[in-house]
Design a protein around this motif. Structure first.
Motif, mmCIF file in Angstrom:
data_model
loop_
_atom_site.group_PDB
_atom_site.id
_atom_site.type_symbol
_atom_site.label_atom_id
_atom_site.label_comp_id
_atom_site.label_asym_id
_atom_site.label_seq_id
_atom_site.Cartn_x
_atom_site.Cartn_y
_atom_site.Cartn_z
ATOM 1 N N ASP A 1 33.873 40.429 32.444
ATOM 2 C CA ASP A 1 34.178 39.698 33.688
ATOM 3 C C ASP A 1 34.559 38.253 33.389
ATOM 4 N N LEU B 1 38.096 38.238 32.219
ATOM 5 C CA LEU B 1 38.984 38.516 33.356
ATOM 6 C C LEU B 1 39.098 37.288 34.258
ATOM 7 N N LYS B 2 37.971 36.582 34.411
ATOM 8 C CA LYS B 2 37.962 35.391 35.272
ATOM 9 C C LYS B 2 38.896 34.330 34.704
ATOM 10 N N THR C 1 41.608 34.824 32.945
ATOM 11 C CA THR C 1 42.974 35.269 33.241
ATOM 12 C C THR C 1 43.328 34.982 34.695
ATOM 13 N N THR C 2 42.400 35.288 35.594
ATOM 14 C CA THR C 2 42.635 35.066 37.033
ATOM 15 C C THR C 2 42.829 33.586 37.325
ATOM 16 N N GLY D 1 44.619 42.312 39.816
ATOM 17 C CA GLY D 1 43.356 41.817 39.253
ATOM 18 C C GLY D 1 42.184 42.698 39.640
ATOM 19 N N ASP E 1 42.532 45.942 37.695
ATOM 20 C CA ASP E 1 42.140 45.719 36.298
ATOM 21 C C ASP E 1 40.622 45.634 36.171
ATOM 22 N N SER E 2 39.994 44.948 37.122
ATOM 23 C CA SER E 2 38.530 44.808 37.108
ATOM 24 C C SER E 2 37.857 46.170 37.257
ATOM 25 N N ALA F 1 38.373 48.082 34.049
ATOM 26 C CA ALA F 1 37.503 47.547 32.988
ATOM 27 C C ALA F 1 36.080 48.062 33.148
#
Length: 199
Positions: free
Chosen positions: A98, A101-102, A104-105, A180, A183-184, A187
């Motif tokens: 996470d 991913l954060k 990237t976001t 997003g 993707d989350s 993942a």
């Protein structure tokens, strides 16, 4: 600009630790697989001992059943311990995923914020120009008024194009947010299936 500066500073701080984050993700991901394998091994062993206890009892071998029951109890405790460790490790692994991913976001949000600020500045300039033209058109000279109308039409067209770009940007933002979210979700599913690769 201040908003972008804050976001850029945050991204720099996170990127400074990204290598450590990637290494930690890989390490914890490997640990999750190891613990899951151990958990499954002890689960299978406990199930086999459970069957053996019944078998020994049916054959009247209480001594063997007692020994098997004792081993089953200790194995079952190990199963529970590994289950707790697996759950904790999976949470840590997901937290690390996470975090990446954060980052990237936030990078995507920075680009969108820059585009929105640019669009807002463009609209402000257009609004000021239109007000100036309105003042100019009020002078009463026919030629000046005609030129003002012509320029106003060009500005209206430019404004319409800006609005179209804004609508397109909104759609891109929605697509990015949807992607997003997808993707989350993927993942999370990969982590649960043991398919997520660290690094």
């Amino acid at each position: 600009q201040n908003s972008i500066a804050v976001i850029n500073q945050y991204i720099r701080e996170v990127e400074n630790n990204l290598d450590d984050l990637s290494e930690a993700t890989a390490t914890v991901g490997g640990n999750v697989k190891t613990i899951r394998r151990k958990y499954e091994e002890f689960q299978a062993k406990a199930a086999e001992l459970d069957r053996n206890i019944d078998l020994f009892l049916r054959e009247g071998r209480d001594d063997l059943a007692r020994a098997a029951q004792s081993k089953y109890n200790s194995t079952q405790r190990l199963v529970e311990t590994y289950a707790q460790q697996l759950e904790q490790m999976q949470r840590e692994y997901q937290n690390l995923i996470d975090a990446r991913l954060k980052l990237t976001t936030i990078k995507q949000e920075r680009e969108e914020l820059e585009a929105l600020l640019e669009l807002a500045k463009s609209k402000e300039i257009t609004a000021k120009a239109i007000k100036s033209l309105d003042d100019l058109a009020g002078v009463g000279d026919a030629d000046v008024a005609r030129i003002a109308d012509s320029i106003r039409q060009r500005l209206d067209r430019a404004s319409a194009e800006s609005e179209m770009r804004a609508a397109s940007l909104d759609k891109q933002m929605d697509d990015l947010l949807d992607r997003g979210e997808l993707d989350s979700q993927l993942a999370s599913r990969k982590a649960r299936l043991g398919l997520q690769k660290g690094g």
